[in-house]
Design a protein around this motif. Sequence first.
Motif, PDB file in Angstrom:
ATOM      1  N   LYS A  92       0.799  -1.221   0.000  1.00 56.23           N
ATOM      2  CA  LYS A  92       0.000   0.000   0.000  1.00 56.23           C
ATOM      3  C   LYS A  92       0.834   1.274   0.000  1.00 56.23           C
ATOM      4  N   PHE A  93       2.140   1.177   0.202  1.00 54.82           N
ATOM      5  CA  PHE A  93       2.983   2.366   0.298  1.00 54.82           C
ATOM      6  C   PHE A  93       3.823   2.604  -0.958  1.00 54.82           C
ATOM      7  N   ILE A  94       3.416   2.031  -2.083  1.00 61.41           N
ATOM      8  CA  ILE A  94       4.177   2.192  -3.321  1.00 61.41           C
ATOM      9  C   ILE A  94       3.652   3.396  -4.093  1.00 61.41           C
ATOM     10  N   TYR A  95       4.472   4.444  -4.133  1.00 61.03           N
ATOM     11  CA  TYR A  95       4.142   5.664  -4.872  1.00 61.03           C
ATOM     12  C   TYR A  95       5.225   5.886  -5.931  1.00 61.03           C
ATOM     13  N   ASN A  96       4.807   6.020  -7.177  1.00 59.49           N
ATOM     14  CA  ASN A  96       5.753   6.130  -8.282  1.00 59.49           C
ATOM     15  C   ASN A  96       6.004   7.562  -8.726  1.00 59.49           C
ATOM     16  N   GLY A  97       5.317   8.521  -8.106  1.00 63.24           N
ATOM     17  CA  GLY A  97       5.445   9.886  -8.578  1.00 63.24           C
ATOM     18  C   GLY A  97       4.637  10.083  -9.853  1.00 63.24           C
ATOM     19  N   PRO A  98       4.866  11.182 -10.576  1.00 66.82           N
ATOM     20  CA  PRO A  98       4.085  11.469 -11.783  1.00 66.82           C
ATOM     21  C   PRO A  98       4.069  10.296 -12.764  1.00 66.82           C
TER      22      PRO A  98
END
Length: 299
Positions: free
Chosen positions: A186-192
Amino acid sequence: MIRTIIILILISIGSAAYAQKPILPLPNPKPDTVFIYNDSETKAVLASSSGTHIIWHDIKDGWCDLGNYLIRPFQWDLREWAIIGTGVAFTAMLELADDIPVRTIMQKNQSSFGNSFVNFGNNFYGNGYATGLTFLSLYSVGLATDNEKVRVMGLHVIESFAYAGLTTTALKILVGRNRPFLYQGKFIYNGPSLTNAYNSMPSGHVTVASALSESLAEDIGNTWVSVGLYACVAATAYSRMYSDQHWFSDTFLAGVIGIASGYWVAHQPDHYDLKTNDPKPTSFVIEPTLNGLSLAYHF
């Protein structure tokens, strides 16, 4: 599960409504039922105006609302920024505490009934069909019958859809959160990112559903109708989580955005005189021109 979603969305209504409280006083409280009849002066203006004239009035007013919506954050005071921060913090709390448990419950309770039920949120109320049908029905009926209230209700529906959609789309791209079906956490953020699998936060379906329900609820002003409309939002949020397309926190943040947009649109004043299509006195307007938009303050 649905009860929890409804409670959280109702909490967001209060936060969003307070955060979006206008600097100027709101109009008189709305009646308990829709007022579908015009006053004599408005009725006379509508009767003498062409459909093209009225449509152009609504286009100009919508452009002005869009400009005001875009610059609204620059007008928030410290109190309003604090409320927005609280909403974001609450979303973060849900992400930390509830995203995994809620997803586990959803995925362990799949059934043929559930598979059929989620079609409502996934394929009708949350994907724009309900919004489009509602807008076309209200606006065309209001225009054909010279009914200001019904026509403006339709206008509010499409405006809240557009403004909330712009906000959510921008956040989806900028945040770039992984959807739960990728099984990467749930904490995977790839940015734009423009990749759909990385556009989980916020939920577009729930944004559309909550904007539609809130704009209608504000214009109709009936408690029981509002309960039914918010239940449709809860069903849409349930559908998106059941289908493993969104985390719980995605749907909550989307609900806040949609409700705030629907509330804001429903309380915007008319910026142009219906008879002449000229800006009203003492009004700041953003007008469409052949070269773009122009800003003007009329007094």
